[in-house]
Design an enzyme around this catalytic site. Structure first.
Site, short mmCIF file in Angstrom:
data_model
loop_
_atom_site.label_atom_id
_atom_site.label_comp_id
_atom_site.label_asym_id
_atom_site.label_seq_id
_atom_site.Cartn_x
_atom_site.Cartn_y
_atom_site.Cartn_z
CG MET A 94 -1.92 -1.15 1.21
SD MET A 94 -2.99 -1.18 2.69
CE MET A 94 -1.87 -1.92 3.90
CB CYS A 114 -1.69 0.82 -9.13
SG CYS A 114 -1.97 2.52 -8.55
CG ASN A 135 -6.28 -7.63 -2.50
OD1 ASN A 135 -6.09 -6.72 -3.29
ND2 ASN A 135 -6.35 -7.40 -1.21
NE ARG A 162 -11.52 -0.65 3.29
CZ ARG A 162 -12.48 -0.06 2.60
NH1 ARG A 162 -12.24 1.08 2.00
NH2 ARG A 162 -13.66 -0.60 2.49
#
EC number: 1.3.1.-
Length: 355
Positions: free
Chosen positions: A19, A102, A204, A229
């Protein structure tokens, strides 16, 4: 036993997501303490590495206590990615990961990250070049496709495996979804259960409870899950999932003292690695998550994001412990995600801007 090349990761590894501005060595340290099996650096620009950009080079810092650890790179140029892979190899990580997922505009619009999902032949060509350029095991993190009309991850997985990758992590959203809506694990399950696929497949997206992790394993058969997160300000998620998988019971929630002690370690590591000024400044993004669930915490939080010395901040954190020493945290009720994570015959449950 799940293996990436010769790296043994256990029966159902829990991976910490790479991240940006989060997965630095101080954050990785507290996640490792709490059971993360494999961690990745923040993603690193291949062009930045080649230009010897200070920020990019700094992200190459890894430590023995983190192992196994992977360094993640991104880029849209074959030569740059290959050269970056060779640079990464000199720092001796356990593996090299390529970010093809991304969705951020400044990355994707340059044909890097999820931008490569518009050109799968190029994606395969870039991957093959990196595999050829390094002796490290090469893994990929990507998405289901560019949009709802191009969810071609099953074909992509086969082609990437054919050019030599050793594992694949799939985020259950398309690029156009960004981080909105719910992750769709159906295609992740199809990739894992494809008889042609022999490499580990990690899922994920929206894993933030032990129940969800178990459901992902039982319903979709993935080899492990990557958590993003849900670990920010709550690195205990890894040990909680492992305990629940082993016993079927929840661990007690961390107390205020435990939360503050881990926050302090994170802070001290940040100052040690980045220096006091930058370390304190960049730690500010984490306090809200560490102190989540405490009532009327605004005044303390304001002090934490205002003070500029380690001593002052630790004094505030000590005051938080005294103020809330009797506070009992409540466990949020497990929630079903919109994609229906749970097997129909199971009462298990389901948050993640990064996955």
């Amino acid at each position: 036993m799940v293996k990436i090349g010769n790296i043994e990761l256990g029966e159902f590894p829990l991976l910490l997501a790479p991240m940006e501005d989060v997965s630095d060595p101080p954050f990785r340290a507290v996640c490792k303490d709490n059971g993360a099996d494999l961690m990745y650096t923040e993603f690193i620009s291949s062009e930045g590495l080649i230009r010897d950009a200070i920020k990019s080079r700094k992200k190459l810092d890894i430590f023995d206590y983190e192992r196994p650890v992977g360094i993640q790179i991104f880029g849209g140029d074959e030569e740059s990615l290959s050269l970056a892979a060779q640079i990464v190899e000199t720092t001796n990580p356990d593996l090299l990961d390529i970010n093809f997922g991304c969705p951020v505009k400044k990355v994707a619009c340059k044909g890097a990250g999820a931008g490569i999902l518009k050109d799968i032949p190029k994606m395969v060509k870039l991957t093959a070049a990196v595999v050829k350029a390094t002796k490290l095991p090469v893994t990929i993190k990507t998405r289901l496709g560019w949009d709802d009309n191009t969810k071609n991850i099953e074909d992509v997985a086969e082609r990437l495996q054919d050019v030599g990758i050793k594992a694949l992590t799939i985020h259950g959203r398309t690029r156009t979804q960004m981080y909105k809506g719910s992750a769709d694990w159906t295609l992740i399950g199809k990739v894992k259960n494809n008889p042609r696929i022999q490499i580990p497949i990690f899922g994920n997206g929206d894993i933030c409870t032990p129940e969800q992790a178990i459901a992902a394993r039982q319903k979709y058969g993935v080899d492990g899950v990557m958590i993003g997160r849900a670990a920010i300000g709550y690195p205990w998620i890894f040990r909680e999932i492992k305990h629940f998988m082993k016993t079927g019971e929840h661990l007690p929630l961390p107390t205020v003292l435990e939360r503050v002690e881990v926050c302090k370690k994170h802070l001290r590591q940040s100052v040690s690695w980045k220096g006091e000024v930058v370390g304190i400044l960049e730690m500010r993004r984490h306090y809200t998550n560490y102190l989540k669930g405490l009532p009327h915490i605004k005044e303390f939080r304001q002090q934490l994001v205002t003070y500029n010395t380690l001593a002052e901040i630790e004094e505030v954190l000590d005051a938080v412990v005294l103020q809330y020493k009797d506070h009992i945290f409540e466990r949020a009720a497990p929630q079903l995600a919109a994609h229906d994570f749970l097997p129909a015959d199971n009462e298990m449950a389901g948050c993640n801007v990064y996955g």
